[in-house]
Structures are given as structure tokens and as C-alpha cells.
Write a protein that holds these residues in place. Structure first.
Motif, PDB file in Angstrom:
ATOM      1  N   UNK A  94       0.899  -1.384   0.023  1.00 33.36           N
ATOM      2  CA  UNK A  94      -0.094   0.085   0.156  1.00 33.36           C
ATOM      3  C   UNK A  94       0.718   1.320   0.080  1.00 33.36           C
ATOM      4  N   UNK A  95       0.229   2.345  -0.573  1.00 29.98           N
ATOM      5  CA  UNK A  95       1.049   3.442  -0.625  1.00 29.98           C
ATOM      6  C   UNK A  95       0.471   4.812  -0.051  1.00 29.98           C
ATOM      7  N   UNK A  96       1.134   5.497   0.775  1.00 27.28           N
ATOM      8  CA  UNK A  96       0.677   6.769   1.320  1.00 27.28           C
ATOM      9  C   UNK A  96       1.407   7.970   0.429  1.00 27.28           C
ATOM     10  N   UNK A 120       8.702  -6.683   2.275  1.00 28.97           N
ATOM     11  CA  UNK A 120       8.126  -7.964   3.501  1.00 28.97           C
ATOM     12  C   UNK A 120       6.689  -7.466   3.983  1.00 28.97           C
ATOM     13  N   UNK A 121       6.049  -8.464   4.260  1.00 27.51           N
ATOM     14  CA  UNK A 121       4.766  -8.289   4.884  1.00 27.51           C
ATOM     15  C   UNK A 121       4.652  -7.245   5.767  1.00 27.51           C
ATOM     16  N   UNK A 122       3.405  -6.590   5.768  1.00 34.84           N
ATOM     17  CA  UNK A 122       3.075  -5.667   6.582  1.00 34.84           C
ATOM     18  C   UNK A 122       4.091  -4.312   6.713  1.00 34.84           C
ATOM     19  N   UNK A 123       4.622  -4.009   5.578  1.00 34.37           N
ATOM     20  CA  UNK A 123       5.246  -2.820   5.099  1.00 34.37           C
ATOM     21  C   UNK A 123       4.343  -2.033   4.179  1.00 34.37           C
ATOM     22  N   UNK A 124       4.393  -0.596   3.970  1.00 39.02           N
ATOM     23  CA  UNK A 124       3.741   0.243   3.037  1.00 39.02           C
ATOM     24  C   UNK A 124       4.982   1.125   2.467  1.00 39.02           C
ATOM     25  N   UNK A 125       4.446   1.990   1.658  1.00 41.20           N
ATOM     26  CA  UNK A 125       5.539   2.900   1.047  1.00 41.20           C
ATOM     27  C   UNK A 125       5.002   4.243   1.567  1.00 41.20           C
ATOM     28  N   UNK A 126       5.609   4.987   2.245  1.00 40.14           N
ATOM     29  CA  UNK A 126       5.336   6.468   2.429  1.00 40.14           C
ATOM     30  C   UNK A 126       6.145   7.392   1.506  1.00 40.14           C
ATOM     31  N   UNK A 127       5.315   7.910   0.604  1.00 40.17           N
ATOM     32  CA  UNK A 127       5.767   8.913  -0.361  1.00 40.17           C
ATOM     33  C   UNK A 127       5.639  10.367  -0.431  1.00 40.17           C
ATOM     34  N   UNK A 128       6.672  11.190  -0.257  1.00 42.95           N
ATOM     35  CA  UNK A 128       6.416  12.663  -0.438  1.00 42.95           C
ATOM     36  C   UNK A 128       6.874  13.109  -1.452  1.00 42.95           C
ATOM     37  N   UNK A 129       6.149  14.042  -2.260  1.00 42.25           N
ATOM     38  CA  UNK A 129       6.489  14.556  -3.530  1.00 42.25           C
ATOM     39  C   UNK A 129       6.517  16.095  -3.183  1.00 42.25           C
ATOM     40  N   UNK A 181      15.207   6.583  -2.440  1.00 41.83           N
ATOM     41  CA  UNK A 181      14.895   5.869  -1.444  1.00 41.83           C
ATOM     42  C   UNK A 181      15.397   6.477  -0.123  1.00 41.83           C
ATOM     43  N   UNK A 182      14.783   6.763   1.007  1.00 42.24           N
ATOM     44  CA  UNK A 182      14.951   7.423   2.205  1.00 42.24           C
ATOM     45  C   UNK A 182      14.651   6.639   3.521  1.00 42.24           C
ATOM     46  N   UNK A 183      15.180   7.268   4.791  1.00 43.63           N
ATOM     47  CA  UNK A 183      14.546   6.670   5.910  1.00 43.63           C
ATOM     48  C   UNK A 183      13.879   7.566   6.552  1.00 43.63           C
ATOM     49  N   UNK A 184      13.302   7.340   7.592  1.00 44.36           N
ATOM     50  CA  UNK A 184      12.049   8.193   8.309  1.00 44.36           C
ATOM     51  C   UNK A 184      13.085   9.102   9.003  1.00 44.36           C
ATOM     52  N   UNK A 185      13.038  10.523   8.756  1.00 45.34           N
ATOM     53  CA  UNK A 185      13.909  11.558   9.584  1.00 45.34           C
ATOM     54  C   UNK A 185      13.172  11.910  11.140  1.00 45.34           C
ATOM     55  N   UNK A 198      10.541  11.524  -2.026  1.00 47.06           N
ATOM     56  CA  UNK A 198      11.043  10.590  -0.964  1.00 47.06           C
ATOM     57  C   UNK A 198      10.174   9.462  -0.870  1.00 47.06           C
ATOM     58  N   UNK A 199      11.016   8.331  -0.702  1.00 50.28           N
ATOM     59  CA  UNK A 199      10.158   6.919  -0.820  1.00 50.28           C
ATOM     60  C   UNK A 199      10.541   6.253   0.174  1.00 50.28           C
TER      61      UNK A 199
END
Length: 258
Positions: free
Chosen positions: A119-121, A157-166, A177-181, A233-234
Motif C-alpha cells: 500500500x502507498x501513502x 516484506x509483509x506488513x510494510x507500506x511505502x510512504x511517499x512525499x513529493x 529511497x529514504x529513511x524516516x527522519x 522521497x520513498x
């Protein structure tokens, strides 16, 4: 492909309209979103009253609940078919760093965490986006999401999503590809007296980004860094918040007392 779209800005928000329009070439697109803005609801589900999904147009439903309610209903009996992908957004404003703890946009995406595709946010990040009133203001971001999905989503992996900021810029430089700041502490609350003489409070604004280069991720930068420099940012994020690095140590140190 059956695509479910939700958000936390409400079913009539321009960001969700732009996203639905852009994704229609990929398959059947169904919008199920809150009847009004539900920002900051995270993954909250409504348990104290019944929910009323109301069809307001072809494949567009309004729900008197939270963003997570909308996805939960859609994937658990509201429709007689299954969805292949959940996309939440396009949010009016960034969801970077600590924002994911509160974000209804991210919360809606997490309700789609058990699907075979991630799923994607999706959020549009910029100082002026909260004033945008027309889907055309989100067209570039929506087209980017279309292309990203059309090119094939990555396996997570299971139970992961992608948080995308444009970032809301004239020309995107690409994607990273980024980590959560991380953010600094939120701004203080503000206090006022309403016309009836009662004390009221406003929650303070989110804190600023904190520089936190992490040695364990090599050259990868934070979501804040990517957006500030004109890149999409992904960030892969997960439901399991267990800190496995200290799990064994905590077990050993506390077990004698438990």
C-alpha cells in the motif's frame, strides 16, 4: 487492476480527485474517503457508532468515519470484489519524519498492509499546498504516482507500506529511497479565551527537521533531505515497532525482577 483510493482530507479534496483521474488508465479506481477532513486520526477506527458509506457518484463513496475506517470497510465486505492496491492521498501537506505517527493518510495506507502489493501513502510537500483548491495543482504529483505504479511496484516484506512525499517544485529532480527522519519537539500550545469566556487551546505546530545522519544506512538520506532538495522521497515503513536491537538486553536485565 482494482485500485482503492482513500485520504484524510475528505472525499471532495482536490488531491484525491487528481489521483483518481491519473490512475484510471491502470484499472478500476474506487474512492472511499471521509465525508469531511479527518487529518491527524492516524489508524483510528470508529467503534462507538455505526458507519454509513454513502455512494455519491460512480465508484465514489463518502464515509462518516476515519481514513482507516474507509479502507477497513472497503476490504471487509463493502464490495463484492477484492482490491489489488490501496493508495492513500494525495495529502495536502507533507508526512515526513514523526508525522507518520499521527497521519491519517499513512493510517489509511496501513489498513492495506496485508495486500500482496505494498500500500502507498502519498503526500504533496510544500509551503503553499494547503491553499490549493483545484485538482490541477496536484496533477504533476498524481502523474508521478501513476508512472511509479505502472513501472511495477517493489516487493516488500509483509506488513510494510511505502510512504511517499513529493515536493511541490517546478521540476522534480528524481526520486530517492529514504529513511524516516526526525523532528524536534513540537511548538508550544497556544491559549486563547473564546467569546464565551472559556479557555481554549490550539495544538502547536510540528517541530523542525533534526539533522540525524545514520551510519547504518550508508549513503541513504532522510525523507526531509530528499524533499528539501527537490527529490521524491520513498520510505518503507512497517507496523512492527519492536526494537529488536535491545530486545535481548531488555529481556536479560528485567527477567530477574519479573
Amino acid at each position: 487492476m482494482n485500485i482503492l483510493i482513500a485520504n484524510d482530507d475528505g472525499v471532495f479534496a482536490p488531491g484525491i480527485q487528481a489521483l483518481a483521474h491519473a490512475l484510471k488508465p491502470l484499472g478500476r479506481v474506487v474512492i472511499v474517503a471521509p465525508e469531511s477532513e479527518r487529518s491527524g486520526f492516524s489508524s483510528a477506527l470508529t467503534l462507538d457508532r455505526p458507519l454509513r458509506p454513502i455512494p455519491i457518484a460512480q465508484d465514489i463513496w463518502a464515509v462518516n468515519g476515519t481514513p482507516a475506517d474507509c479502507v477497513y470497510l472497503s476490504m471487509n465486505g463493502l464490495f463484492d470484489f477484492e482490491f489489488d492496491l490501496v493508495v492513500s492521498g494525495i495529502n495536502s501537506g507533507a508526512n515526513l519524519g514523526d508525522d507518520v505517527l499521527y497521519s491519517g493518510t499513512v493510517g489509511a495506507a496501513f489498513e492495506g498492509r496485508l495486500m500482496t502489493q505494498p500500500a502507498i501513502a502519498v503526500s504533496l510537500a510544500g509551503p503553499n499546498v494547503r491553499a490549493y483548491q483545484h485538482p490541477a495543482d496536484y496533477a504533476v504529483a498524481a502523474q508521478w504516482v501513476h508512472d511509479f505504479i505502472a513501472n511495477g511496484l517493489p516487493t516488500l516484506p509483509p506488513r510494510h507500506i511505502l510512504n511517499i512525499n513529493i515536493p511541490d517544485v517546478a521540476e522534480l529532480k528524481g526520486a530517492k529511497i529514504t529513511y524516516q527522519g526526525r523532528r524536534s519537539q513540537s511548538k508550544p500550545i497556544t491559549s486563547h479565551v473564546d467569546p464565551r469566556g472559556r479557555q481554549v487551546y490550539w495544538i502547536g505546530l510540528a517541530g523542525e527537521a533534526v539533522a540525524d545522519p545514520r551510519k547504518d544506512v550508508g549513503e541513504i538520506q532522510s525523507d526531509f533531505f530528499a524533499v528539501a532538495n527537490g527529490y521524491v522521497s520513498i520510505t518503507p515503513i512497517q507496523m512492527d515497532a519492536t526494537n529488536y536491537d535491545i530486545l535481548g538486553h531488555l529481556h536479560d536485565s528485567l527477567s530477574p525482577a519479573l
